[in-house]
Design an enzyme around this catalytic site. Structure first.
Site, PDB file in Angstrom:
ATOM      1  N   GLY A  11     -29.936  60.544 -47.189  1.00 23.98           N
ATOM      2  CA  GLY A  11     -29.449  61.706 -46.447  1.00 23.98           C
ATOM      3  C   GLY A  11     -30.473  62.324 -45.526  1.00 23.98           C
ATOM      4  N   GLY A  20     -32.771  57.318 -36.782  1.00 20.68           N
ATOM      5  CA  GLY A  20     -33.070  56.035 -37.436  1.00 20.68           C
ATOM      6  C   GLY A  20     -31.880  55.571 -38.266  1.00 20.68           C
ATOM      7  N   HIS A  21     -31.316  56.500 -39.065  1.00 19.74           N
ATOM      8  CA  HIS A  21     -30.141  56.150 -39.872  1.00 19.74           C
ATOM      9  C   HIS A  21     -28.952  55.829 -38.972  1.00 19.74           C
ATOM     10  CE1 HIS A  21     -32.254  59.063 -42.696  1.00 19.74           C
ATOM     11  NE2 HIS A  21     -32.219  57.947 -43.396  1.00 19.74           N
ATOM     12  N   GLN A  66     -36.757  56.657 -57.980  1.00 19.86           N
ATOM     13  CA  GLN A  66     -37.801  56.128 -57.088  1.00 19.86           C
ATOM     14  C   GLN A  66     -38.866  57.167 -56.738  1.00 19.86           C
ATOM     15  OE1 GLN A  66     -34.741  55.192 -53.979  1.00 19.86           O
ATOM     16  NE2 GLN A  66     -36.349  55.737 -52.553  1.00 19.86           N
ATOM     17  N   SER A 118     -38.408  60.237 -39.030  1.00 21.55           N
ATOM     18  CA  SER A 118     -38.409  60.287 -40.489  1.00 21.55           C
ATOM     19  C   SER A 118     -37.903  61.643 -40.934  1.00 21.55           C
ATOM     20  CB  SER A 118     -39.840  60.090 -41.001  1.00 21.55           C
ATOM     21  OG  SER A 118     -39.951  60.541 -42.333  1.00 21.55           O
TER      22      SER A 118
END
Ligand code: PAF
EC number: 6.3.2.1
Length: 288
Positions: free
Chosen positions: A31, A36-37, A61, A185
């Site tokens: 999310g 980028g996504h 993670q 990012s």
């Protein structure tokens, strides 16, 4: 776009698509979507009948002391972006649904994780491989889309798919960058104004490394000393700046074949990563 919130419903829906002979492109995310996504979703849209995107901040993670709690989340905004980006199914499970009881099986990644983020984030890639195995089983994808910003993650997913004979095509997608080269990012929002300016040094240092290789340098130590020198001029602290073969992530005394230069720099509230992959031509062939 439909939104599905439980693992059971997700599996039901994908079964129906598969029965209808539809191809499924899957974009797993945590999310706080950015360009980028959206580039992953766009590629998935072009190549598949159905696009499924998951939004799940995977607790497994994150290590102790990492940013699981403070990881940026904005589901309302993500819904709008996903819908606008051509996503057909948004899968937003709750942690209790993905990890129902104490786990019986955790996927343990054996290779490609003793360096870079795997070394600094012990157990991180076990968490990634475990959640992806679950998500792949729920979404039954024809193709899966991953950004090359996390090149080590791509190498691990490649190993996961091959080792477990998963009938899934891995599609790596080029990193999307800001104008000054900084990789997009979700964590860039944590940079102060001056850190944001300095952060362009990550990609500049990688490009410098690539130029040295293009000019014929093959000694990894010489290249990395220069890359580190550029990163050291920022206020950030280098977590790693290394060069390996790709995708097996092994050290080489002299560089040849496909290699990766990868860097991670810790600023006050954000740890940024970036990399560049270079295919070095076989020098011997040029002498023939
Ligand atoms: O790259 C990420 O955002 C995550 O590691 C992933 C692939 C969604 C697994 O949780």
């Amino acid at each position: 776009m439909i939104e599905i919130k439980t693992a059971k419903d997700m599996q039901c829906v994908t079964k129906t698509y598969r029965k209808e002979g539809k191809t499924i492109g899957f974009v797993p995310t945590m999310g706080f979507l950015h360009e980028g996504h959206m580039a992953l979703a766009e590629k998935a849209r072009k190549e598949n009948d159905i696009v499924v995107m998951s939004i799940f901040v995977n607790p497994l993670q994150f290590g102790p002391g990492e940013d699981f709690e403070s990881y940026p989340r904005d589901i309302e905004r993500d819904r709008k972006l996903a819908e606008g980006g051509g996503v057909d199914v948004l899968f937003t499970p709750a942690p209790e649904d993905m990890y129902q009881q104490e786990s019986t099986v955790i996927v343990n990644v054996k290779k490609r994780t003793d360096v870079l983020c795997g070394r600094s984030r012990v157990g991180h890639f076990d968490g990634v491989a475990t959640v992806l195995t679950k998500l792949f089983n729920l979404t039954s994808p024809t193709r899966v889309y991953f950004g090359m910003k996390d090149a080590q993650q791509v190498a691990v997913v490649d190993g996961l798919i091959n080792d477990f004979f998963m009938d899934i095509k891995l599609v790596p997608v080029d990193t999307v960058r800001e104008e000054d080269g900084l990789a997009k990012s979700s964590r860039n929002v944590y940079l102060s104004k001056s850190e944001r300016e300095e952060a362009a040094a990550l990609y500049q240092s990688l490009q410098h490394g690539a130029r040295l290789i293009a000019d014929g340098e093959r000694n990894p130590d010489v290249i990395m000393e220069e890359v580190r020198g550029m990163l050291n001029k920022t206020s950030g602290v280098i977590d790693y700046a290394e060069i390996y073969s790709y995708p097996d992530l092994k050290s080489r005394e002299m560089l040849s074949g496909k290699i990766i230069i990868a860097v991670a720099v810790k600023f006050s509230k954000a740890r940024l990563i970036d990399n560049i992959i270079i295919d070095i031509p076989d020098d011997r062939k040029e002498d023939l």
